[in-house]
Write a protein that holds these residues in place. Structure first.
Motif, mmCIF file in Angstrom:
data_model
loop_
_atom_site.group_PDB
_atom_site.id
_atom_site.type_symbol
_atom_site.label_atom_id
_atom_site.label_comp_id
_atom_site.label_asym_id
_atom_site.label_seq_id
_atom_site.Cartn_x
_atom_site.Cartn_y
_atom_site.Cartn_z
ATOM 1 N N LEU A 190 0.819 -1.205 0.000
ATOM 2 C CA LEU A 190 0.000 0.000 0.000
ATOM 3 C C LEU A 190 0.859 1.265 0.000
ATOM 4 C CD1 LEU A 190 -2.799 -1.010 2.553
ATOM 5 C CD2 LEU A 190 -2.979 -0.886 0.065
ATOM 6 N N MET A 191 1.956 1.254 0.766
ATOM 7 C CA MET A 191 2.845 2.407 0.795
ATOM 8 C C MET A 191 3.483 2.648 -0.563
ATOM 9 S SD MET A 191 4.648 1.845 4.530
ATOM 10 C CE MET A 191 5.857 3.118 4.211
ATOM 11 N N LYS A 192 3.885 1.569 -1.239
ATOM 12 C CA LYS A 192 4.474 1.713 -2.567
ATOM 13 C C LYS A 192 3.467 2.307 -3.544
ATOM 14 C CE LYS A 192 6.756 -0.906 -6.239
ATOM 15 N NZ LYS A 192 7.205 -2.253 -6.689
ATOM 16 N N GLN A 193 2.213 1.834 -3.463
ATOM 17 C CA GLN A 193 1.190 2.359 -4.355
ATOM 18 C C GLN A 193 0.917 3.835 -4.069
ATOM 19 O OE1 GLN A 193 -2.819 0.758 -3.989
ATOM 20 N NE2 GLN A 193 -3.022 0.741 -6.216
ATOM 21 N N VAL A 194 0.869 4.202 -2.790
ATOM 22 C CA VAL A 194 0.634 5.604 -2.436
ATOM 23 C C VAL A 194 1.777 6.480 -2.942
ATOM 24 C CG1 VAL A 194 0.444 7.209 -0.501
ATOM 25 C CG2 VAL A 194 -0.820 5.063 -0.456
ATOM 26 N N GLU A 195 3.030 5.990 -2.834
ATOM 27 C CA GLU A 195 4.169 6.754 -3.351
ATOM 28 C C GLU A 195 4.062 6.943 -4.856
ATOM 29 O OE1 GLU A 195 7.600 4.641 -2.117
ATOM 30 O OE2 GLU A 195 7.467 5.253 -0.005
ATOM 31 N N GLU A 196 3.642 5.899 -5.575
ATOM 32 C CA GLU A 196 3.486 6.016 -7.023
ATOM 33 C C GLU A 196 2.390 7.011 -7.374
ATOM 34 O OE1 GLU A 196 2.761 2.056 -8.312
ATOM 35 O OE2 GLU A 196 4.864 1.416 -8.155
ATOM 36 N N ILE A 197 1.301 6.991 -6.603
ATOM 37 C CA ILE A 197 0.234 7.964 -6.844
ATOM 38 C C ILE A 197 0.738 9.371 -6.564
ATOM 39 C CG2 ILE A 197 -2.036 8.736 -6.031
ATOM 40 C CD1 ILE A 197 -2.756 5.823 -5.536
ATOM 41 N N GLY A 198 1.545 9.520 -5.492
ATOM 42 C CA GLY A 198 2.108 10.829 -5.200
ATOM 43 C C GLY A 198 3.016 11.344 -6.299
ATOM 44 N N GLU A 199 3.633 10.449 -7.064
ATOM 45 C CA GLU A 199 4.487 10.838 -8.188
ATOM 46 C C GLU A 199 3.697 11.082 -9.463
ATOM 47 O OE1 GLU A 199 7.312 7.726 -8.456
ATOM 48 O OE2 GLU A 199 8.397 8.296 -6.620
ATOM 49 N N GLY A 200 2.366 10.926 -9.394
ATOM 50 C CA GLY A 200 1.544 11.241 -10.551
ATOM 51 C C GLY A 200 1.079 10.051 -11.360
ATOM 52 N N GLU A 201 1.332 8.828 -10.897
ATOM 53 C CA GLU A 201 0.895 7.635 -11.622
ATOM 54 C C GLU A 201 -0.503 7.257 -11.140
ATOM 55 O OE1 GLU A 201 3.767 4.533 -11.307
ATOM 56 O OE2 GLU A 201 5.469 5.836 -11.836
ATOM 57 N N PHE A 202 -1.504 7.863 -11.766
ATOM 58 C CA PHE A 202 -2.891 7.653 -11.353
ATOM 59 C C PHE A 202 -3.495 6.465 -12.104
ATOM 60 C CE2 PHE A 202 -2.757 12.476 -10.751
ATOM 61 C CZ PHE A 202 -2.271 12.331 -9.472
ATOM 62 N N GLY A 203 -4.755 6.154 -11.740
ATOM 63 C CA GLY A 203 -5.492 5.093 -12.418
ATOM 64 C C GLY A 203 -4.967 3.707 -12.138
ATOM 65 N N GLN A 204 -4.462 3.440 -10.938
ATOM 66 C CA GLN A 204 -3.884 2.144 -10.621
ATOM 67 C C GLN A 204 -4.944 1.190 -10.073
ATOM 68 O OE1 GLN A 204 -0.350 2.141 -8.288
ATOM 69 N NE2 GLN A 204 0.530 3.936 -9.270
ATOM 70 N N PRO A 205 -4.811 -0.124 -10.387
ATOM 71 C CA PRO A 205 -5.731 -1.117 -9.803
ATOM 72 C C PRO A 205 -5.394 -1.343 -8.338
ATOM 73 C CG PRO A 205 -4.037 -2.211 -11.100
ATOM 74 C CD PRO A 205 -3.839 -0.728 -11.311
ATOM 75 N N PRO A 206 -6.296 -1.992 -7.573
ATOM 76 C CA PRO A 206 -6.009 -2.254 -6.147
ATOM 77 C C PRO A 206 -4.746 -3.088 -5.973
ATOM 78 C CG PRO A 206 -8.330 -2.610 -6.626
ATOM 79 C CD PRO A 206 -7.657 -2.426 -7.952
ATOM 80 N N ALA A 207 -3.920 -2.696 -5.005
ATOM 81 C CA ALA A 207 -2.673 -3.427 -4.748
ATOM 82 C C ALA A 207 -2.933 -4.735 -4.017
ATOM 83 C CB ALA A 207 -1.712 -2.552 -3.936
ATOM 84 N N LEU A 208 -4.073 -4.892 -3.341
ATOM 85 C CA LEU A 208 -4.423 -6.100 -2.602
ATOM 86 C C LEU A 208 -5.818 -6.553 -3.024
ATOM 87 C CD1 LEU A 208 -3.249 -4.978 0.968
ATOM 88 C CD2 LEU A 208 -1.981 -6.400 -0.650
ATOM 89 N N SER A 209 -6.027 -7.857 -2.938
ATOM 90 C CA SER A 209 -7.336 -8.413 -3.299
ATOM 91 C C SER A 209 -7.974 -9.166 -2.135
ATOM 92 C CB SER A 209 -7.186 -9.352 -4.509
ATOM 93 O OG SER A 209 -6.266 -10.404 -4.218
ATOM 94 N N SER A 210 -7.486 -8.972 -0.923
ATOM 95 C CA SER A 210 -8.026 -9.672 0.239
ATOM 96 C C SER A 210 -9.365 -9.061 0.649
ATOM 97 C CB SER A 210 -7.047 -9.596 1.401
ATOM 98 O OG SER A 210 -6.752 -8.248 1.727
ATOM 99 N N ASN A 211 -10.107 -9.804 1.487
ATOM 100 C CA ASN A 211 -11.418 -9.359 1.939
ATOM 101 C C ASN A 211 -11.384 -8.680 3.310
ATOM 102 O OD1 ASN A 211 -12.732 -10.362 -0.389
ATOM 103 N ND2 ASN A 211 -12.799 -12.433 0.509
#
Length: 491
Positions: A190-211
């Protein structure tokens, strides 16, 4: 410390506390049970000896009681016993810290104490009071070593320590593995995905698929990323539209100014056209000498170049140009603009001058075309504010000044272009609204109210601001503040 390690440490402290409390309770209960068991055994033993003790008491008093107890003890090889008479100090307990008053107290009810001898052996002394002939003459002391009881307590303690150690190891392993697998690893994703979003990489799928909650958080982050992508696209489109509209408005304003200048330029072209026409007529008559023909041709060429320069200035001002940043000499730009506006100023009987020294250039970094449009708007407004003729003075200088709060700049040295007229001036209410779009004090059909608003926007884009000082019938002064060109300033 990472979250997983904090959870492990917190859980381990809790487990250690629970197991330690359980172990302490177990040892305490073991001691209490051992003491109670010894008391019950002593009471049973004394009750069994009670008939003998009663007979001995009837036969000879308390002396015969002690003898009867000793005989019974030798015969049964049971625990050590003796008769305690509270009235006799010699019967006091023997042990460290034990007083005669303790013996008197213990002889009134069934009670126990534990003492240690000089060899470190511990024994429990149980006092069982007896009622003989309707009175309580004393109590029987039953001494029982606590070797077995202490051994049981030690075994319980060792078992508790081993249990504590085992539970700690097992819990630590389970929590550590669970923390890494269930907490640390999902958090890293989740932290890696948030960092990527902060760098402008939007439109990403969920990083986890757990319930679980992490899966829900990952889904929420993905939804946020998609919405940010949509909003960025909308903002980019709206920004592009706004910039295009802004450029169109500025160009329309320029063309409006060109229309105003055209009348003055037409009057300015009248004189050279008359000269050209007259000289051409003389040449066509054939009455001139060769020298006069050459002189007339040179005059025609000079006037044609003059007309070409006037028209070129007007076309250059009207041309739509892209935004370009360049070091701009405000003194030269002010002089060029005044030269362009001179025909309009002459037509209105206005004296237009520039008060600046070419030897001390004041430079700023910006788009010369847009800055010229700002100066043109200010001069045009000043000419219209002088209906009966007057003066317009343009000054260019640099000054240390504190920028207003709306300007996010640490510098305090700015270039200033000042336009002062001797016109009708404005009231305080008019000066408060003078930069608002579509606000104008001119008559209907004489202006759109966009000129000063556009000029203000251009100056703000260049990192500066415009202020105005005016009094009714006392004239108006506009000051355009622009950041100095650092490179030129250093030279």
């Amino acid at each position: 410390m990472k979250l997983a390690a904090k959870l492990i440490l917190l859980f381990m402290v809790g487990v250690l506390g629970i197991v330690t409390l359980f172990s302490w309770q177990t040892v305490k209960q073991q001691r209490e049970w051992s003491q109670q068991s010894n008391e019950e055994s002593a009471v049973d033993l004394v009750n069994a000896l009670k008939p003998t003790i009663e007979q001995a008491y009837r036969d000879g008093g308390t002396v015969r009681i002690q003898q009867a107890i000793e005989v019974t003890q030798r015969a049964t090889s049971g625990p050590a016993m003796r008769w305690i008479d509270p009235e006799k100090p010699d019967d006091a307990l023997q042990g460290p810290g034990v007083r005669t008053s303790d013996t008197e107290t213990l002889s009134r009810s069934i009670s126990s104490i534990s003492i240690s001898d000089k060899d470190g052996n511990t024994k429990q002394l149980t006092y069982v009071p007896l009622t003989l002939a309707g009175e309580v003459p004393g109590a029987v002391e039953v001494a029982k070593p606590l070797l077995d009881s202490e051994a049981n307590v030690r075994r319980s303690f060792h078992t508790s320590v081993l249990s504590l150690f085992g539970v700690t190891l097992l819990s630590g392993f389970v929590i550590y593995w669970g923390g890494l697998k269930l907490v640390a690893s999902p958090l890293r994703k989740l932290m890696k995905q948030v960092e990527e979003i902060g760098e402008g990489e939007f439109g990403q799928p969920p990083a986890l698929s757990s319930n679980d909650e992490f899966g829900q958080l990952a889904f929420a982050i993905s939804e946020m990323s998609c919405r940010l992508q949509q909003q960025r696209a909308t903002i980019e489109a709206e920004t592009e539209t706004r910039l295009q509209t802004q450029q169109q408005l500025r160009h329309i304003d320029r063309l409006g100014t060109v229309g105003t200048l055209a009348a003055g330029v037409a009057h300015e072209l009248g004189t050279p056209l008359n000269v050209v026409s007259g000289r051409a007529g003389l040449i066509a008559s054939g009455q001139l000498s060769a020298a006069d023909v050459s002189s007339s041709a040179q005059t025609i060429q000079k006037e044609a170049e003059r007309m070409t320069a006037i028209i070129r200035q007007l076309l250059d001002f009207a041309r739509r140009t892209g935004t370009e940043q360049a070091s701009t000499n405000l003194v030269q730009l002010a002089r060029q603009t005044c030269e362009l506006m001179q025909p309009l100023a002459k037509k209105a009987d206005v004296n237009l001058t520039v008060d600046a020294h070419d030897n001390s250039p004041v430079t700023t970094l910006g788009d010369p075309g847009q800055l010229q449009q700002v100066i043109t708007n200010l001069i045009s407004n000043a000419i219209q504010a002088i209906p009966d003729g007057g003066k317009i003075m343009i000054k260019v200088y640099s000054e240390q000044v504190q920028p207003p709060a709306i300007i996010e700049s640490q510098r305090n040295h700015f270039a200033c272009l000042e336009v002062t007229d001797t016109g009708t001036g404005m009231t305080d209410t008019e000066t408060e609204h003078v930069f608002e779009p579509f606000y104008t004090t001119k008559d209907v059909g004489e202006g759109t109210g966009l000129g000063l608003s556009i000029a203000y926007g251009i100056v703000r884009e260049h990192g500066g601001w415009i202020d105005v000082a005016s009094e009714k019938n006392q004239g108006t002064t506009f000051r355009v503040w622009l950041p100095l060109d650092d490179q030129k300033d250093l030279q």
